[in-house]
Write an enzyme that holds these catalytic residues in place. Structure first.
Site, PDB file in Angstrom:
ATOM      1  CG  HIS A 112      -1.898   1.109   1.265  1.00  0.00           C
ATOM      2  ND1 HIS A 112      -2.615   1.432   2.396  1.00  0.00           N
ATOM      3  CD2 HIS A 112      -2.290   2.023   0.337  1.00  0.00           C
ATOM      4  CE1 HIS A 112      -3.396   2.475   2.158  1.00  0.00           C
ATOM      5  NE2 HIS A 112      -3.202   2.859   0.911  1.00  0.00           N
ATOM      6  CG  HIS A 153      -0.041   6.232  -0.480  1.00  0.00           C
ATOM      7  ND1 HIS A 153      -0.769   7.355  -0.169  1.00  0.00           N
ATOM      8  CD2 HIS A 153      -0.891   5.189  -0.345  1.00  0.00           C
ATOM      9  CE1 HIS A 153      -2.011   7.011   0.152  1.00  0.00           C
ATOM     10  NE2 HIS A 153      -2.105   5.687   0.054  1.00  0.00           N
ATOM     11  CG  HIS A 179      -4.544   3.705  -3.637  1.00  0.00           C
ATOM     12  ND1 HIS A 179      -5.737   4.349  -3.386  1.00  0.00           N
ATOM     13  CD2 HIS A 179      -3.819   3.788  -2.485  1.00  0.00           C
ATOM     14  CE1 HIS A 179      -5.726   4.816  -2.153  1.00  0.00           C
ATOM     15  NE2 HIS A 179      -4.590   4.489  -1.587  1.00  0.00           N
ATOM     16  CG  ASN A 181      -7.289   3.120   0.593  1.00  0.00           C
ATOM     17  OD1 ASN A 181      -6.484   3.400   1.476  1.00  0.00           O
ATOM     18  ND2 ASN A 181      -8.444   3.773   0.463  1.00  0.00           N
ATOM     19  CB  ILE A 234      -8.229   8.533   0.838  1.00  0.00           C
ATOM     20  CG1 ILE A 234      -8.482   8.465   2.343  1.00  0.00           C
ATOM     21  CG2 ILE A 234      -8.487   7.176   0.215  1.00  0.00           C
ATOM     22  CD1 ILE A 234      -8.399   9.771   3.040  1.00  0.00           C
TER      23      ILE A 234
END
Length: 661
Positions: A319, A324, A511, A515, A661
């Protein structure tokens, strides 16, 4: 405004194009030479530059909170956006931290709607050390009415930039945002006992919130054995973590067998501890699911350890790192090297929305020294350092879904009669891969038509595009300078299609898949503990410990699980991170006006949207197929993570363009 390749820019815009890019790089022309603005960045600026991760520690608060600089030979890492803050007083290698805000260029800030949606009040809350008094207390009551969540400060600020509100913002009372207290997580709502199920434990490696770690055991011809192998990644940190009070760690491998109906069953868990202080011998043991009560309880303890390992790898590697962290250099380079007139800028720009802001917030509170991850995950203060270890094996050419699946032995690349690549899954009922490949194919075809349109005129159009070549070089040399292997060439349209599709996939499908299911499966702690606090009983065979275990085995499991405060913090964090905001922009939303100015691009985008609608229908169809036991059955959450659109809130559905997010 229309899109222009550099060589086709109207003469009146050539100078403007160059000046705008220079401004975004912070470059100034003085006395015939170019200088770069290296001052501390201010909130109103829009300058993009690179820096190492030297702002995760808090040495001015305590030297115990000092953390290594990530980025360089010893700890390779992607680069972040430079803020230019001065060095810490107690550690010149670290950047001074200011709690008010972390700079990102103003174009990367949250919208007013996004800011208000998640700007929650609260105060810092210290973690307690008490464990649950009994397992039923872990149950989460469904609230009868909406109320503001009493979030610790550091959790609320994950999604809030805490910068000054816009001048036209509403007053405090009208701009407050009521969030319902967390409902029961969907997995617990459907089956409160599924955390005890070995079938569910195995199924979630294919359809849970971390479907990226399961891999084929390649030594066998029939392809029936699969493994979660966290041994080499975790072993360097076992002794270090065990020196921290109330925390423990093992290296682990979990073996699964593939049934004829495409379901997996666990065969055993291997836990390993290297020689440590006071015990010079390595300890290793294999735990089977068990056929008697004692072995069953030992299996449950071993499984809780593996789930805490999977939580760490999911959060820190799959993740944070692969989505990110690795995306931020692409966003920086795109703004520095591709003009806003460039068609590839316009293709990729939606896939960077909010990413730099949410990453800055994560550096501030989630992955920082003493932050949420260090407090609540098994790898503790070595958490982000572990992601640096994993980054040593990271390659750009394995980030697209098909190449990732092939690399793990979960798919085989073949060629159809037309010469086109197709991918045959090793496990036919692999919900994440089944749906993900459909989304990848739709994305690939959209990017293919887009690139072919803008680079149709000349055979060498890609290699002669100076902005594009500078962009790809900077991603490697400045954004990911510690990684030398795995970078494809950028010389042809085919090269560009694969590179652009990979970046777009990571920001969207990758993602979303790891997530938005976090609360559904991780919000109920026994289903997925984030931390293990007690060693396996068989590692130290004390008579008193064994007697306690035989009399009340549940007590040993409770002491292994997170404390109540840790569990609450994880639950609330996952609730926030799984929530779609009201201003979410989902893949396929028509957000680029320039595309409407070109009929060919407009038509290609409409085809893309149509394929996404077909994907939604296909997913519904697959979830209703009772033969697909990994996505249909009693108490099972249908797999919908790859459905493109969602309503606001906690849905477990929806693929935004970007890591928002």
């Amino acid at each position: 405004m229309q899109s222009y390749l550099p060589e086709k820019t109207p003469k009146g815009l050539v100078k403007l194009r160059a000046e705008d890019l220079a401004n975004l790089r912070g470059e100034k022309l003085s006395n015939g030479s170019i200088s770069v603005d290296r001052k501390e960045r201010k909130a109103f600026e829009r300058i993009y530059d690179y820096d190492v991760y030297n702002d995760l520690g808090k040495p001015d608060q305590s030297m115990d909170l000092k953390r290594p600089v990530l980025g360089g030979t010893e700890y390779p890492y992607p680069r972040r956006c430079r803020t230019g803050r001065p060095p810490s007083d107690n550690d010149p290698a670290s950047e001074k931290r200011f709690e008010a805000w972390f700079y990102v260029p103003r174009d990367e800030e949250f919208s007013e709607i996004k800011q208000k949606s998640f700007d929650q009040p609260g105060k810092e809350k210290l973690l307690g050390q008490s464990s649950f008094s009994d397992l039923p207390q872990i149950d989460i009551e469904t609230p009868s009415a909406a109320s503001k969540i009493n979030l610790p400060f550091e959790i609320s600020s994950l999604v809030s930039s805490h910068q000054s509100p816009p001048l036209n913002s509403l007053d405090d009372e009208s701009s407050s945002f009521l969030v319902p207290l967390p409902p029961r997580p969907e997995s617990h709502k459907r089956d409160p006992y599924n955390w005890l199920s070995d079938i569910e434990f195995a199924r979630l490696t294919l359809a849970g919130l971390n479907p990226y770690s399961i891999q084929l055991v390649r030594a066998l011809k029939k392809k029936r054995l699969f493994v979660l192998d966290y041994h080499d990644t975790l072993m360097p940190y076992v002794q270090k973590v065990r020196e921290i009070e109330d925390k423990t760690l093992y290296g682990s491998r979990t073996l699964f067998f593939l049934n004829s109906d495409d379901t997996l069953v666990p065969l055993g868990i291997e836990l390993t501890r290297p020689p440590i202080k006071g015990d010079p011998k390595q300890w290793k043991e294999i735990f089977p699911p068990g056929t008697n009560s004692t072995d069953v309880w030992l299996w449950r303890l071993a499984k809780a350890h593996v789930l805490s390992h999977d939580s760490c790898i999911h959060q820190l590697v799959i993740h944070w790192l692969r989505a990110h962290c690795c995306m931020e250099p692409y966003a920086i380079a795109t703004n520095r090297r591709l003009s806003t007139m460039h068609p590839i800028y316009r293709l990729l720009h939606p896939h960077f929305r909010y990413t730099m802001r949410i990453n800055a917030n994560a550096r501030k509170n989630l992955i920082s020294a003493g932050g949420i991850i260090e407090d609540t995950f098994s790898t503790a203060s070595y958490s982000v350092e572990l992601s640096s270890l994993a980054y040593k094996e990271w390659r750009f050419d394995l980030q697209g879904l098909p190449d990732d699946l092939v690399h793990r032995g979960m798919a085989e690349r073949k060629t159809d009669p037309s010469g086109r690549d197709v991918f045959e899954l090793t496990i036919k009922d692999y919900p994440f891969a089944n749906d993900g490949l459909l989304l990848w194919d739709a994305l690939w075809q959209w990017v293919t038509k887009y690139v072919n349109h803008y680079y149709a005129d000349a055979e060498n159009a890609v290699i002669n595009d100076e902005e594009l070549q500078a962009w790809w070089k900077e991603i490697q040399d400045k954004g990911h300078p510690d990684i030398k292997e795995g970078w494809p060439k950028l010389e042809t349209k085919e090269h560009l299609i694969k590179i652009a599709s990979t970046i777009a996939w990571v920001g969207s499908g990758h993602h979303a898949s790891v997530n938005f299911l976090q609360y559904a499966y991780g919000g109920y702690i026994p289903n997925r503990p984030s931390i293990a606090r007690a060693n396996m009983l068989t590692e130290n065979r004390s008579v008193s410990g064994r007697k306690e275990f035989l009399n009340q085995p549940e007590e040993k499991l409770k002491k292994l699980f997170p404390t109540e405060d840790q569990a609450t913090k994880v639950m609330k964090t996952m609730f926030l991170l799984s929530m779609h905001s009201p201003d979410e922009e989902y893949i396929g939303d028509d957000i680029e006006p320039a595309w409407d100015l070109d009929q060919s691009i407009s038509n290609a985008f409409e085809e893309f949207k149509t394929k996404l609608m077909m994907l939604e229908n296909k997913i519904d169809e697959l979830n209703q197929n009772e033969d697909l036991k990994n996505r249909n059955g009693a108490g099972i959450i249908p797999y919908e993570a790859m459905k493109p659109r969602s309503n606001p809130g906690i849905t477990g559905i929806g693929v935004p363009y970007s890591i928002s997010i």
